[in-house]
Scaffold this motif. Structure first.
Motif, PDB file in Angstrom:
ATOM      1  N   LEU A  81      -3.132  -5.462  -0.877  1.00 52.02           N
ATOM      2  CA  LEU A  81      -4.373  -4.736  -1.188  1.00 52.02           C
ATOM      3  C   LEU A  81      -4.625  -3.632  -0.161  1.00 52.02           C
ATOM      4  CD1 LEU A  81      -6.730  -7.694  -2.176  1.00 52.02           C
ATOM      5  CD2 LEU A  81      -5.851  -5.904  -3.710  1.00 52.02           C
ATOM      6  N   ASP A  84      -1.869  -0.759  -0.685  1.00 55.36           N
ATOM      7  CA  ASP A  84      -1.931   0.014  -1.925  1.00 55.36           C
ATOM      8  C   ASP A  84      -3.287   0.659  -2.191  1.00 55.36           C
ATOM      9  OD1 ASP A  84       0.642  -0.781  -2.224  1.00 55.36           O
ATOM     10  OD2 ASP A  84       0.310  -2.092  -3.960  1.00 55.36           O
ATOM     11  N   GLY A  85      -4.295   0.364  -1.371  1.00 54.85           N
ATOM     12  CA  GLY A  85      -5.624   0.885  -1.621  1.00 54.85           C
ATOM     13  C   GLY A  85      -6.036   2.010  -0.695  1.00 54.85           C
ATOM     14  N   GLU A  86      -7.229   2.519  -0.935  1.00 59.72           N
ATOM     15  CA  GLU A  86      -7.835   3.553  -0.102  1.00 59.72           C
ATOM     16  C   GLU A  86      -9.247   3.099   0.267  1.00 59.72           C
ATOM     17  OE1 GLU A  86      -7.847   7.027  -2.492  1.00 59.72           O
ATOM     18  OE2 GLU A  86      -5.680   7.367  -2.375  1.00 59.72           O
ATOM     19  N   ILE A  88     -10.404   1.118   2.453  1.00 56.30           N
ATOM     20  CA  ILE A  88     -10.455  -0.342   2.501  1.00 56.30           C
ATOM     21  C   ILE A  88     -11.542  -0.829   3.450  1.00 56.30           C
ATOM     22  CG2 ILE A  88      -9.135  -2.427   2.998  1.00 56.30           C
ATOM     23  CD1 ILE A  88      -8.138  -0.880   0.583  1.00 56.30           C
ATOM     24  N   GLY A  98     -12.723  -1.436  -1.608  1.00 60.99           N
ATOM     25  CA  GLY A  98     -11.787  -0.332  -1.480  1.00 60.99           C
ATOM     26  C   GLY A  98     -11.659   0.388  -2.804  1.00 60.99           C
ATOM     27  N   ARG A  99     -10.575   1.111  -2.944  1.00 58.49           N
ATOM     28  CA  ARG A  99     -10.305   1.820  -4.199  1.00 58.49           C
ATOM     29  C   ARG A  99      -8.827   1.655  -4.519  1.00 58.49           C
ATOM     30  NH1 ARG A  99      -8.246   6.485  -6.275  1.00 58.49           N
ATOM     31  NH2 ARG A  99      -9.364   7.433  -8.048  1.00 58.49           N
ATOM     32  N   TRP A 100      -8.547   1.182  -5.742  1.00 58.38           N
ATOM     33  CA  TRP A 100      -7.181   0.964  -6.179  1.00 58.38           C
ATOM     34  C   TRP A 100      -6.951   1.609  -7.531  1.00 58.38           C
ATOM     35  CZ3 TRP A 100     -10.290  -2.605  -3.908  1.00 58.38           C
ATOM     36  CH2 TRP A 100      -9.856  -3.137  -2.690  1.00 58.38           C
ATOM     37  N   THR A 110     -12.719  -0.787  -7.726  1.00 59.26           N
ATOM     38  CA  THR A 110     -13.281  -0.807  -6.372  1.00 59.26           C
ATOM     39  C   THR A 110     -13.548  -2.229  -5.888  1.00 59.26           C
ATOM     40  OG1 THR A 110     -15.512  -0.526  -7.294  1.00 59.26           O
ATOM     41  CG2 THR A 110     -14.337   1.477  -6.602  1.00 59.26           C
ATOM     42  N   PRO A 112     -11.789  -5.794  -5.254  1.00 59.50           N
ATOM     43  CA  PRO A 112     -10.456  -6.400  -5.179  1.00 59.50           C
ATOM     44  C   PRO A 112     -10.268  -7.585  -6.115  1.00 59.50           C
ATOM     45  CG  PRO A 112     -11.743  -6.897  -3.215  1.00 59.50           C
ATOM     46  CD  PRO A 112     -12.494  -5.849  -3.968  1.00 59.50           C
TER      47      PRO A 112
END
Length: 217
Positions: A81, A84-86, A88, A98-100, A110, A112
């Protein structure tokens, strides 16, 4: 005794000689290596053993122990997570926000809890491809492999749709991801010495045809 001006003359002469010796030389461009070894994905595919899918007898997800701890109160799922996310956010080392963006279908999340960690080569597929002969320790290494492109954060719906199917049976809805998907699948199976069915190999070959690794999605 050599004077200072004499020493300067010697240095100047050496510099001139070096310039002449190197005048015909030019820098050699380093060959570009495709991301994640993509340029040899077709070669790796050709090296995979083709075999019929094995039996599911004895299979259980529990035979592939996951997720392993990766720190105090966090595990491999948290690691994926985070990777691969932003944007976080953590509670301790647990990922809580976060943002995935799911590369399988383009959906964005957003929370998880809405994100699944997919095994690129599903556990059941691996079992049918040779992992049934491993011990549980090796199966655990496979299920928690953060070195190869085996784990990826995607939408729960796409993960459920994929199930344990191979690329002959299921492909991501996002066609622009097909090159990466095929490359990742081949990379994992090649490293772990898993077999492919004839239909699976044909599908992977078709997905890899025309892939331009320098501008790959």
């Amino acid at each position: 005794m050599r004077t200072r001006s004499g020493r300067r003359a010697v240095v100047a002469a050496l510099a001139a000689a070096l310039a002449v010796a190197t005048a015909g030389c030019s820098a050699v461009d380093e060959p570009q290596v495709p991301p994640s070894g993509g340029g040899n994905a077709s070669e790796k595919l050709g090296e995979l053993t083709v075999a019929s899918a094995g039996s599911m007898k004895g299979y259980s997800r529990n035979r592939f122990p996951h997720w392993r701890d990766t720190g105090k109160n966090c595990d491999v799922r948290d690691s994926v997570l985070k990777r691969d996310g932003e944007d976080i956010k953590f509670s301790g080392c647990n990922v809580v926000a976060g943002r995935w963006e799911s590369v399988y279908d383009g959906r964005v999340f957003t929370d998880p809890s809405d994100v699944d960690i997919d095994h690129m080569v599903p556990l059941a597929n691996a079992w049918r491809s040779g992992a049934d002969e491993w011990d549980d320790g090796k199966r655990g290494d496979f299920a928690n492999d953060l070195t190869r492109p085996q784990l990826i954060a995607v939408s729960a719906s796409s993960n459920r749709a994929k199930g344990d199917q191979d690329p002959a049976q299921w492909k991501p809805a996002n066609r622009s991801y097909w090159c990466q998907y095929a490359e990742s699948w081949v990379t994992v199976k090649h490293h772990w010495r898993l077999t492919v069915t004839s239909a699976e190999k044909v599908a992977l070959k078709e997905m890899l045809e025309g892939c331009t690794w320098a501008s790959k999605p």
